[in-house]
Design a protein around this motif. Structure first.
Motif, short mmCIF file in Angstrom:
data_model
loop_
_atom_site.label_atom_id
_atom_site.label_comp_id
_atom_site.label_asym_id
_atom_site.label_seq_id
_atom_site.Cartn_x
_atom_site.Cartn_y
_atom_site.Cartn_z
N ARG B 99 0.85 -1.33 0.06
CA ARG B 99 0.05 -0.01 0.08
C ARG B 99 1.00 1.35 0.09
NH1 ARG B 99 -5.36 -1.08 0.77
NH2 ARG B 99 -5.62 0.88 0.05
N PRO B 101 2.21 4.65 -1.72
CA PRO B 101 1.90 5.56 -2.71
C PRO B 101 3.20 6.14 -3.79
CG PRO B 101 2.19 6.80 -0.77
CD PRO B 101 2.32 5.48 -0.56
N GLU B 155 -1.56 9.39 -2.90
CA GLU B 155 -1.46 9.57 -1.76
C GLU B 155 -2.95 9.65 -1.01
OE1 GLU B 155 0.83 13.23 -1.40
OE2 GLU B 155 2.59 12.16 -2.33
N GLU B 156 -3.88 9.65 -1.76
CA GLU B 156 -5.24 9.68 -1.20
C GLU B 156 -5.65 8.17 -1.19
OE1 GLU B 156 -7.84 11.95 -0.65
OE2 GLU B 156 -6.43 13.64 -0.50
N THR B 157 -5.42 7.24 -2.11
CA THR B 157 -5.72 5.91 -1.98
C THR B 157 -4.54 4.92 -1.35
OG1 THR B 157 -4.69 5.45 -4.04
CG2 THR B 157 -6.77 6.17 -4.08
N SER B 158 -3.45 5.61 -1.19
CA SER B 158 -2.39 4.67 -0.48
C SER B 158 -2.13 3.34 -1.61
CB SER B 158 -2.77 4.15 0.87
OG SER B 158 -1.56 4.07 1.43
N LYS B 192 3.57 15.92 1.75
CA LYS B 192 2.91 14.71 2.00
C LYS B 192 2.79 14.21 3.46
CE LYS B 192 3.70 9.83 0.72
NZ LYS B 192 4.68 8.98 1.62
N LYS B 193 1.55 13.73 3.81
CA LYS B 193 1.48 13.17 5.17
C LYS B 193 1.99 11.74 5.20
CE LYS B 193 -0.68 16.81 6.64
NZ LYS B 193 -1.82 17.38 5.83
N ILE B 194 2.38 11.33 6.38
CA ILE B 194 2.75 9.81 6.56
C ILE B 194 1.78 8.91 6.85
CG2 ILE B 194 4.58 8.53 7.87
CD1 ILE B 194 6.07 10.77 6.37
N GLY B 195 1.47 8.03 6.32
CA GLY B 195 0.66 7.07 6.62
C GLY B 195 1.03 6.18 8.01
N THR B 226 -10.40 -0.39 -2.11
CA THR B 226 -9.93 0.86 -2.46
C THR B 226 -9.78 1.35 -3.94
OG1 THR B 226 -8.59 0.77 -0.41
CG2 THR B 226 -8.10 2.47 -1.96
N ILE B 233 -12.57 8.76 -6.37
CA ILE B 233 -11.40 9.69 -5.78
C ILE B 233 -10.96 10.23 -6.75
CG2 ILE B 233 -9.38 9.42 -4.69
CD1 ILE B 233 -10.34 7.15 -3.12
#
Lengths: 88, 397
Positions: B99, B101, B155-158, B192-195, B226, B233
């Motif tokens: 998963r 991105p 990044e939205e869907t990983s 980018k945010k970290i999952g 997803t 998305i």
């Protein structure tokens, strides 16, 4: 942040002891420490690939619940203090 | 503000990547992809792009390097073609399964042997079942637009995202395009945010461990789910982007004269331009034809395709690829979409343009006329190879 990034079902695993059961039962030969010969160099502790040699009261102790009997400890011991003994 | 300029498809991708501020780029050169990463390494070298460029000895390592970087939360990019994609194939499945991105440009090139450096779509379509989101551009401007959007979609869907464009026809053809300003891209694509599933030193865990039959299926289900959600998305991200760029392609499918068409041809890639031109010419003669260009292959826009096909006399599918032993790859999916939505329409399949064999307006004029003839005769199904040398024609349907 995307909502999916938060709830994504990702293949992660946290380390736990024995997550696949007691691997000691896989063993066909068993390392036995001769404490008269052992010089406490801890090489076996450092080399054990399974992390199942512990240092307790300055002495190496093998955790037979998880030791698979690979023999690396016996091999690296500089004073030949670890003998591999066939399991009964 | 946006800037008008002239670039090749590959350089357009490189500018799009630069504006998307990746942290790590890793790639191995292969014709026709090379100028993408040459340009990117130039940006890194001269300080225009603050990223780490990891030089590797193969595509397997290139994908592994970006996989590692993405697994600690970096924004990453790579690009490849044909044999290079096949060489990194194992790691591509790791990227989707973990998963991560990752964004990859795939400059489509025929698969050897016989050796070829020219376009067809069989390489990118090998990713079809892997969990990668797959998008496909028609021209240089769209390469730029899709590449910027790919980072946001990933990044939205990983999930990893592949953006495809045709070798040479797009990759090395220089066209005018509009490049967004850095401010525009920054606003569209925030840092980018970290999952939660990305590795860190404070809370150690491992990624991709052995999974027993009791657990494996749920991971696959989550990717599948997803992917299905990604239809919305992606559509939303396309819309958001078109507000910034002023360019709307119509979402998952690009509709060209399909509204009142009797005959619609589905296809993807650069040759769609020739098909659209052929359709225009035929409309002048009174033949109501349209071209529906697929921009997203995975997730598959089955409902949209079925809707377009509802009120027409015949649909055609042009595949610049082939699934050996059956039909074109797009044709198999499109036929199953029609069944899923209960659309009973005659289907004409065409396979052609493999290994970069030239496709011209004339070829699509013939295709549309062939379909018109079959529609009048009431033919329910046909499958044809287009542009074959005559002495090879014949044999099995």
């Amino acid at each position: 942040m995307g909502e999916i990034m938060v709830r994504v079902y990702a293949p992660i695993a946290r380390p736990t002891i024995g997550s696949v059961g007691k691997t000691g039962i896989w063993r066909s030969v068993k390392p036995v420490v001769n404490y008269d010969k052992c010089i406490n160099c801890y090489l076996c502790w450092m080399y054990c690939p399974e992390g199942c040699i512990n240092i307790i009261d300055d002495m190496v102790r093998i955790d037979y619940d998880y030791c698979k009997g690979c023999g690396i400890c016996s091999n690296v011991c500089p004073v030949k203090a670890i003998e591999m003994v066939r399991e009964e | 503000m946006s800037k008008k300029t002239i670039l090749s498809g590959n350089h357009a991708a490189a500018y799009a990547v630069k504006l998307s501020r990746p942290d790590v780029i890793s790639a191995y050169p292969i014709t026709p992809q090379t100028s993408v990463i040459e340009k990117l390494s130039e940006f890194v070298e001269n300080g225009e792009l603050n990223a780490r460029f990891i030089r590797v000895e193969s595509e397997h390592s290139a994908m592994s390097a970006v996989l590692g970087a993405a697994s600690v939360g970096a924004r990453v990019y790579t690009a490849t073609s044909s044999q290079g994609l096949l060489y990194m194939y194992e790691v591509c499945w790791w990227a989707a399964g973990a998963r991560l991105p990752i964004v990859m440009g795939i400059i489509t090139r025929a698969i050897a042997p016989p050796w070829s450096i020219w376009t067809d779509h069989n390489d990118i379509l090998t990713l079809r079942d892997s969990g990668w989101i797959i998008m496909f551009a028609q021209d240089v401007q769209e390469v730029f637009d899709l590449t910027v959007q790919a980072f946001k979609i990933a990044e939205e869907t990983s999930l990893p995202v592949a953006v495809g464009w045709d070798a040479f026809v797009v990759s090395h053809t220089v066209e005018p395009l509009e490049i967004l300003s850095q401010e525009h891209v920054d606003r569209f694509l925030p840092k980018k945010k970290i999952g939660g599933h990305m590795l860190n030193f404070d809370d150690p865990f491992s990624l991709g461990n052995l999974t027993y039959p009791d657990d494996y299926m749920e991971f696959r289900y989550d990717i599948w789910k997803t992917q299905r959600e990604a239809l919305d998305i992606i559509s939303n991200i396309y819309e958001e982007y078109s507000e910034i760029s002023g360019r709307a392609y119509g979402g998952l499918l690009e509709d060209n004269m399909c509204d009142d068409a009797d005959i619609i041809l589905f296809m993807m890639g650069a040759a769609s331009g020739d098909a659209i031109e052929a359709a225009r010419l035929l409309r002048e003669k009174g033949l109501k034809v349209g071209v529906c260009r697929l921009r997203v292959i995975r997730p598959f826009p089955a409902e949209e395709i079925a809707k377009k096909s509802e009120r027409v006399k015949m649909i055609g599918v042009f595949d610049r690829d082939v699934s050996m032993g059956y039909s074109g790859v797009l044709a198999t999916d499109i036929k199953s979409a029609l069944k899923e939505y209960g659309v009973d329409v005659p289907v004409a399949e065409y396979i052609g343009g493999l290994g970069g064999r030239d496709l011209r307006v004339k070829d699509f004029l013939e295709i549309f006329e062939d379909m018109d003839k079959m529609a009048r005769k009431g033919v329910k199904f046909s499958r044809k190879w287009i542009g074959l040398k005559e002495k090879y024609i014949g044999g099995a349907p």
